[in-house]
Design a protein around this motif. Structure first.
Motif, PDB file in Angstrom:
ATOM      1  N   ALA A  67     -59.832 -23.631  -3.055  1.00  0.00           N
ATOM      2  CA  ALA A  67     -59.255 -23.928  -1.741  1.00  0.00           C
ATOM      3  C   ALA A  67     -58.739 -22.650  -1.094  1.00  0.00           C
ATOM      4  N   TYR A  68     -58.955 -22.569   0.209  1.00  0.00           N
ATOM      5  CA  TYR A  68     -58.358 -21.515   1.029  1.00  0.00           C
ATOM      6  C   TYR A  68     -57.386 -22.206   1.963  1.00  0.00           C
ATOM      7  N   VAL A  69     -56.073 -21.915   1.810  1.00  0.00           N
ATOM      8  CA  VAL A  69     -55.025 -22.686   2.467  1.00  0.00           C
ATOM      9  C   VAL A  69     -54.236 -21.807   3.430  1.00  0.00           C
ATOM     10  N   SER A  70     -53.900 -22.408   4.577  1.00  0.00           N
ATOM     11  CA  SER A  70     -53.035 -21.751   5.554  1.00  0.00           C
ATOM     12  C   SER A  70     -51.928 -22.724   5.939  1.00  0.00           C
ATOM     13  N   ARG A  71     -50.667 -22.242   5.903  1.00  0.00           N
ATOM     14  CA  ARG A  71     -49.521 -23.061   6.283  1.00  0.00           C
ATOM     15  C   ARG A  71     -48.837 -22.417   7.484  1.00  0.00           C
ATOM     16  N   ASP A  72     -48.778 -23.166   8.572  1.00  0.00           N
ATOM     17  CA  ASP A  72     -48.176 -22.670   9.818  1.00  0.00           C
ATOM     18  C   ASP A  72     -48.750 -21.310  10.220  1.00  0.00           C
TER      19      ASP A  72
END
Length: 408
Positions: A67-72
């Motif tokens: 997974a490649y995740v971005s938060r805000d």
């Protein structure tokens, strides 16, 4: 315990290896597709390998994800996971007496648990006895949760943070089915050990059902001596699909100690509806579940501890192609989308009067490739919005997920 599980795992790996070398000694057991299978049948409706004439079948499944995740808007980068490796061992002890266990290794072996281990005694299609570690039949996902069956990498929010799947306990009960023509009706009823007060005494500082999963003592004794009752009834039609309604309820607090009354009995209850169907001709598969949870919270707790929770999901899967692909007969490519919602504190502030939020909304489109029904390659794009108690602008998550899940 870990040594025993390691021995079992080694034996299973050796069995699969030998099966590839000597097909006369090992026989692949196909998934039972006879009759109208329901969610309650999922525990035994799995592929397995039989060793010679020994009445023992072994199998399992594994999930591999990245997974490649971005938060805000802040990227967390790329990560890889083996969220679970699950092993099955089943045996026909004699006519109408059988045993099955499901052992799960989570997060690369960080956590090892026995999710299911029961003896079933078949007296009549309408009356069967089951005892051991039982998968509580609340909703549909808790029973039918195997990774290879789903087009989505993450498990549903409502089914894991409200119910919380996979939820199992030591206990016993009865179940049965009645089929007539295109219809089949089924029921299950169990008494098991239940929840404890960690659902409100936890590091989350909120009503959080999964906290009770940390209590491993529930497999050896009840927290308060009051059984958790779980009942489900479902009906299925060949053309219309399956509709189920279930209830799970008990007492979660320690209300008495050594004969001294400490508190009144405080209840925790769940009601769930689930439905799945396949639309003829276009073969669109629809699977949905909704759950309500009710908790008797002490008056001394603040309003951030919700006494009501609710949530659900709907999955829509549309086959695009099903033919010979890349050398695999009967391979398929599917488009899928999931919409899900979880509200951990339903209601309004008593003083201010405004709505309490503490909710999560997510949408997950995806595409999957299945070389067979037992293996799935899947790509998901997850968008998630999480709001706090006061309903401030939501925290946003975006993730690209790629994964593989297969029975073996």
């Amino acid at each position: 315990m870990k040594k025993i599980l390691l021995i079992i795992f080694t034996l299973m790996v050796c069995s699969v290896t030998l099966a590839q070398r000597d097909s006369s000694l090992f026989k692949r057991i196909a998934v039972d597709t006879a009759g109208l299978l329901m969610n309650m049948d999922a525990v035994y409706s799995r592929p397995a390998v039989q060793i010679g004439k020994i009445p023992v079948n072994v199998g399992g499944y594994v999930e591999l994800n990245s997974a490649y995740v971005s938060r805000d808007g802040i990227a967390e980068g790329l990560s890889f996971q083996i969220p679970r490796l699950t092993l099955f061992i089943s045996s026909s002890i004699r006519d109408r007496i059988k045993f099955l266990t499901e052992i799960e290794f989570e997060e690369g072996g960080k956590e090892i648990s026995i999710e299911f281990a029961s003896v079933d005694i078949e007296l009549h299609p309408l009356l069967n006895i089951r005892g051991g570690i039982v998968m509580n039949p609340i909703g549909s996902f808790n029973q039918n949760h195997d990774g290879p069956k789903w087009e989505f990498i993450d498990r549903p929010l409502s089914a894991t943070t409200i119910i919380p799947a996979t939820w199992s306990n030591v206990g016993a009960g009865i179940y049965g089915k009645l089929a007539k023509g295109d219809w089949v009706w089924a029921y299950e009823l169990y008494a098991t050990n239940g929840f404890d007060d960690k659902i409100i005494n936890n590091s989350q500082n909120r009503t959080w059902m999964p906290a009770s999963k940390d209590n491993r003592e529930r497999f050896t004794e009840s927290f308060n001596g009051v059984p958790l009752i779980t009942g489900k009834t479902a009906i299925r039609n060949v053309g219309l699909g399956e509709l189920g309604i279930s209830w799970m309820g008990g007492v979660y607090n320690m209300f008495r100690s050594e004969g001294i009354k400490l508190d009144k009995k405080r209840s925790v209850d769940f009601v769930a509806l689930d439905y799945n169907t396949k639309i003829p001709f276009i073969k669109t598969y629809i699977n949905a579940e909704w759950v309500w949870a009710f908790v008797d919270i002490p008056d001394t707790y603040t309003e951030q501890f919700g006494n009501r929770q609710q949530g659900g999901f709907i999955d829509i899967v549309q086959p695009l192609v099903k033919k010979r692909l890349l050398g695999w007969n009967g391979a398929s490519i599917n488009l899928a989308v999931r919409a899900e919602y979880a509200d951990y504190n339903v209601g309004y502030f008593r003083q201010a009067g405004g709505r309490i939020y503490d909710e999560v909304v997510a949408v997950v489109p995806g595409i999957s490739f299945r070389p067979s029904g037992q293996t799935v390659f899947r790509i998901n794009y997850r968008r998630e919005w999480q709001r706090d108690l006061l309903g401030n602008p939501p925290a946003k998550l975006a993730a690209i997920q790629i994964g593989l899940s297969t029975y073996f």
